[in-house]
Design a protein around this motif. Sequence first.
Motif, PDB file in Angstrom:
ATOM      1  N   ALA B 324       0.840  -1.211   0.000  1.00  0.00           N
ATOM      2  CA  ALA B 324       0.000   0.000   0.000  1.00  0.00           C
ATOM      3  C   ALA B 324       0.860   1.239   0.000  1.00  0.00           C
ATOM      4  N   LEU B 325       0.298   2.304  -0.564  1.00  0.00           N
ATOM      5  CA  LEU B 325       0.976   3.597  -0.606  1.00  0.00           C
ATOM      6  C   LEU B 325       0.101   4.608   0.139  1.00  0.00           C
ATOM      7  N   TYR B 326       0.709   5.335   1.049  1.00  0.00           N
ATOM      8  CA  TYR B 326      -0.031   6.336   1.833  1.00  0.00           C
ATOM      9  C   TYR B 326       0.562   7.711   1.599  1.00  0.00           C
ATOM     10  N   VAL B 327      -0.289   8.720   1.679  1.00  0.00           N
ATOM     11  CA  VAL B 327       0.129  10.089   1.370  1.00  0.00           C
ATOM     12  C   VAL B 327      -0.468  11.069   2.381  1.00  0.00           C
ATOM     13  N   VAL B 328       0.368  11.953   2.893  1.00  0.00           N
ATOM     14  CA  VAL B 328      -0.148  13.012   3.781  1.00  0.00           C
ATOM     15  C   VAL B 328       0.391  14.374   3.330  1.00  0.00           C
ATOM     16  N   ALA B 432       4.506   7.178   1.949  1.00  0.00           N
ATOM     17  CA  ALA B 432       5.126   5.952   2.458  1.00  0.00           C
ATOM     18  C   ALA B 432       4.596   4.750   1.709  1.00  0.00           C
ATOM     19  N   GLU B 433       5.524   3.830   1.489  1.00  0.00           N
ATOM     20  CA  GLU B 433       5.176   2.610   0.773  1.00  0.00           C
ATOM     21  C   GLU B 433       5.399   1.466   1.756  1.00  0.00           C
ATOM     22  N   SER B 446       6.814 -10.635   7.486  1.00  0.00           N
ATOM     23  CA  SER B 446       7.749  -9.662   6.922  1.00  0.00           C
ATOM     24  C   SER B 446       7.077  -8.294   6.805  1.00  0.00           C
ATOM     25  N   TRP B 447       7.845  -7.279   7.086  1.00  0.00           N
ATOM     26  CA  TRP B 447       7.349  -5.889   6.994  1.00  0.00           C
ATOM     27  C   TRP B 447       8.456  -5.073   6.358  1.00  0.00           C
ATOM     28  N   ILE B 448       8.138  -4.425   5.233  1.00  0.00           N
ATOM     29  CA  ILE B 448       9.151  -3.604   4.564  1.00  0.00           C
ATOM     30  C   ILE B 448       8.555  -2.217   4.337  1.00  0.00           C
ATOM     31  N   GLY B 449       9.131  -1.235   4.978  1.00  0.00           N
ATOM     32  CA  GLY B 449       8.574   0.113   4.882  1.00  0.00           C
ATOM     33  C   GLY B 449       9.581   1.105   4.357  1.00  0.00           C
ATOM     34  N   LYS B 450       9.080   2.047   3.568  1.00  0.00           N
ATOM     35  CA  LYS B 450       9.946   3.151   3.135  1.00  0.00           C
ATOM     36  C   LYS B 450       9.110   4.429   3.111  1.00  0.00           C
ATOM     37  N   VAL B 690      -8.969   4.468   3.228  1.00  0.00           N
ATOM     38  CA  VAL B 690      -8.439   5.827   3.050  1.00  0.00           C
ATOM     39  C   VAL B 690      -6.921   5.761   3.161  1.00  0.00           C
ATOM     40  N   ARG B 691      -6.254   6.052   2.062  1.00  0.00           N
ATOM     41  CA  ARG B 691      -4.790   6.015   2.113  1.00  0.00           C
ATOM     42  C   ARG B 691      -4.176   7.403   1.938  1.00  0.00           C
ATOM     43  N   TYR B 692      -5.017   8.365   1.588  1.00  0.00           N
ATOM     44  CA  TYR B 692      -4.539   9.743   1.419  1.00  0.00           C
ATOM     45  C   TYR B 692      -5.270  10.607   2.430  1.00  0.00           C
ATOM     46  N   LEU B 693      -4.541  11.501   3.056  1.00  0.00           N
ATOM     47  CA  LEU B 693      -5.191  12.467   3.936  1.00  0.00           C
ATOM     48  C   LEU B 693      -5.143  13.835   3.264  1.00  0.00           C
ATOM     49  N   PRO B 694      -6.103  14.725   3.562  1.00  0.00           N
ATOM     50  CA  PRO B 694      -7.218  14.535   4.479  1.00  0.00           C
ATOM     51  C   PRO B 694      -8.343  13.680   3.883  1.00  0.00           C
ATOM     52  N   ILE B 695      -9.200  13.221   4.761  1.00  0.00           N
ATOM     53  CA  ILE B 695     -10.320  12.367   4.375  1.00  0.00           C
ATOM     54  C   ILE B 695     -11.274  13.121   3.441  1.00  0.00           C
ATOM     55  N   SER B 696     -11.290  14.445   3.545  1.00  0.00           N
ATOM     56  CA  SER B 696     -12.200  15.234   2.701  1.00  0.00           C
ATOM     57  C   SER B 696     -11.884  15.098   1.207  1.00  0.00           C
TER      58      SER B 696
END
Lengths: 152, 701
Positions: B324-328, B432-433, B446-450, B690-696
């Motif tokens: 997953a890819l997250y964005v703030v 973050a990926e 396994s957990w791989i974060g960047k 929801v992977r991008y903030l804000p929720i709006s």
Amino acid sequence: MKFSINVNRKFYTVDVDPQKPLLWVLREDIGMCGTKYSCGIGICGSCTVFLDGIASPSCTLKVESVGRMKVTTIEGLNSKIGRSVKEAWIEEKVSQCGYCQPGQIMKATYLLSNNSDPSDEDIDETMTNLCRCGTYQRIRSAIKKVATNINL
Amino acid sequence: MEIQLTRRTFLKTTTLGLTGLTLGCSIGPWPFDRKFSNVTVWLTISEDNWITIMVPKAEMGQGVSTALPMIVAEELEADWTKVTFALRGELGDYSISGAMGVSGITGGSTSISTMFEPLREMGAAAKEMLVTACAQRWQVEPESLTARNSFITHSTMRSITYGALAEEANLLPIPENPQLKDPSAFSIIGQPLDRLDTPDHIEGRSVFGTDVKVPEMLYAAVRQSPVFGGQVAHFDPSIIEGTTAEAILEIPGGVAVVAKSYWEAEKVAQSLEIDFHIPEEMEALSSEDISQQLTQDLSTPGSQVRLIGDPIAAMESAPIKVEALYVVPFLAHAAMEPMTCTAKVTPESCEVWVPTQGARIVQAVTRANTGLDVSSIEVYPTHLGGGFGRKVESDYVTQAVLASKAVGKPVKVIWSRQEDMQHDYYRPAFKAELKGGIGESTGIVSWIGKSAGPSLMAGGFFDFMSTAGFSPLPYDVPNMSAHYVESDFGVPIGWWRSIGSSQNVFFVESFVDELAGAAGEDPLTFRGEHLKNNERRLAVLERVAEMANWGQPVVPGAAQGVALALHGASVLAQIAEVSVDSGGEIRVHTVYCALDCGGVVNPDIVEAQIEGAVIFGLTAALYGEITIENGRVRQSNFHDYPLITMIDAPLVKTTIIKSDARPSGVGEIGVPPIAPAVTNAIFAATGHRVRYLPISLYEFS
Ligand code: FES
Ligand code: FES
């Protein structure tokens, strides 16, 4: 230009630009700093005062428009309901940084003066002042506490 | 978080006050009554038995001006009804070593945790000195005396006030090893006492930065380059001719207009056409570029923050894999009190009245801008109308000092809301990926974060601030790695309540939820299975589940989401109960919080911090977003950077878990988990992740 304005039951004569907002006249020319500046555009409510008993932002009101209206600020808020609100603020431990609280107290006093038993919806509708510290739930309980006391 | 306050420092800095001081002055017109600080250091006792305890930490709403005096008063056996406080800068006699004390900053939720033992010792030492003074005066054994409620009583029932003994006590040596109370005998620490600052707040009497008054003071409004990095070009001071302004001066990145009234200064500043020299690359910068750059940065290796086991091999053999890819976005602090500072510079000295989280930084920039020796610089901290990390910076201090120096009179600088919104040091935008592997009934293998984003500690060394909450994980995972890629866009960034955790806990707690879903497990049970080696975290999670009646929301049709956060030694779990109606409207009804923060000085203040932090974090989660267009911040006030109001504020219910451990911080920990708790609940309600903030940014219908 000279204006004579009634603040907390006393007349003050100030010599200022007619366009100067009441907020800044109170803070700079009269020296009462309890009324706060935060947004300057009538959104946040930090600058709330009473104009003839009606809670209004003072940042968007030109001093020339004050005329004979009676202005009440947090420093002069000593009505029975005003005092009960201030006490409830202590009992419910509402305040954090305190910056928004004079405005919140003015608004809450206005609400309770016109509605001695506000519902949650009434509170939501009137209490639109911003608080960055997030004291909303305690403001709500303080208002309810005053209402309970009034209606005893 | 070891206490570094050495015996020597303590000896030098603890003194009892001389008698006869008027204590009321500490709160009212205090900034102008200096006799107080000349005669005493940490506490004063007046003849009428009032005790004033100095607070060298910034009071920005978090309650230090009550909680720190409570610690001293406990050991001092003070009458709490006659205790007050005075704010002091963390400088000189008030320097505190250890943790944040090194920098003199109020931040990182460290005030109580770094000062708990030193303040206990101080109170105990002061009490012992009073007892000794009494014993000497009455010619009795100290053991025959009892100190309580600011009185000392002899076994014969003869008694005397602390105030009557203060002068004699002040002459005594400070005890080497003052006897501390057994915590079971605490009567002040642990009580939900009223805050000492509230009575002044509710009457409009507290002095915030904007409220400082100094004789002959002028006011300044500032106009800073609308584009980051811009400088004033072709500056012509005559542009204020014909206006009510008294002076105009160049400040770093802008101008300050000085007038007899702030409103006049602001009006003139708004009417001026100021020519800025703007760096081309900044003029071209937009949020879209930033987003693209972050994506590109994520494709580079970055630096390794942590490696446990062999996550790559474990991932390859994992039967279930998730990515997953997250964005703030960038976020503003938006304290209700905008930036403000008052300075009075003369050729010989400088006084600064300022709402600051770092008096030592104020002193340093004042020195740099005046060339004065620190001994000629006085910093008077005022109340802060909110800080949240913004008031660690000193840009606004420099402006006031330069303006006062230029006009030869005291000057108060106040920023308009627009300046405040557009010239913040923002919470950095991040992406973050995350990749996870789940085994057959073995949980996460396994957990791989960047993550990629601007660094709060730029310069190549290990950035533990930007990676806080990203690594280490709060959960037991046999194979994991974390990498961080430093990005730079020229947008000023800074400390924003909870710092790196503000984005990282959203990434981690969202992804744990996704993994639970992929494993077909309940999100709360799944988390618990990865906390088997950590009793405290597990206990917090179990408690919050009980509080919220996990799995059975109170509101019909609502769903629940859970998240966990760590900060220092504190642990917090939150469950948000959320509804999404048919029109896609989101309503957060209740947020349950279970907190283990060690011992507690004032449980009510702790709860208030959690309540406030939830609102702060929820504001960001629901609508917080600073966007950049042509190198400028698009938002300018609360209409386009909205804050939660009463109608959207959930009820926050907090349980503090009883603990004998020493106190740890609580000011920030409530912020990070609320975004994932809410988005996890939204997923439970709608199936939308929801992977991008804000929720709006999302539409749920
Ligand atoms: S300052 Fe008047 S409403 Fe915000
Ligand atoms: S108490 Fe700080 S803004 Fe409301």
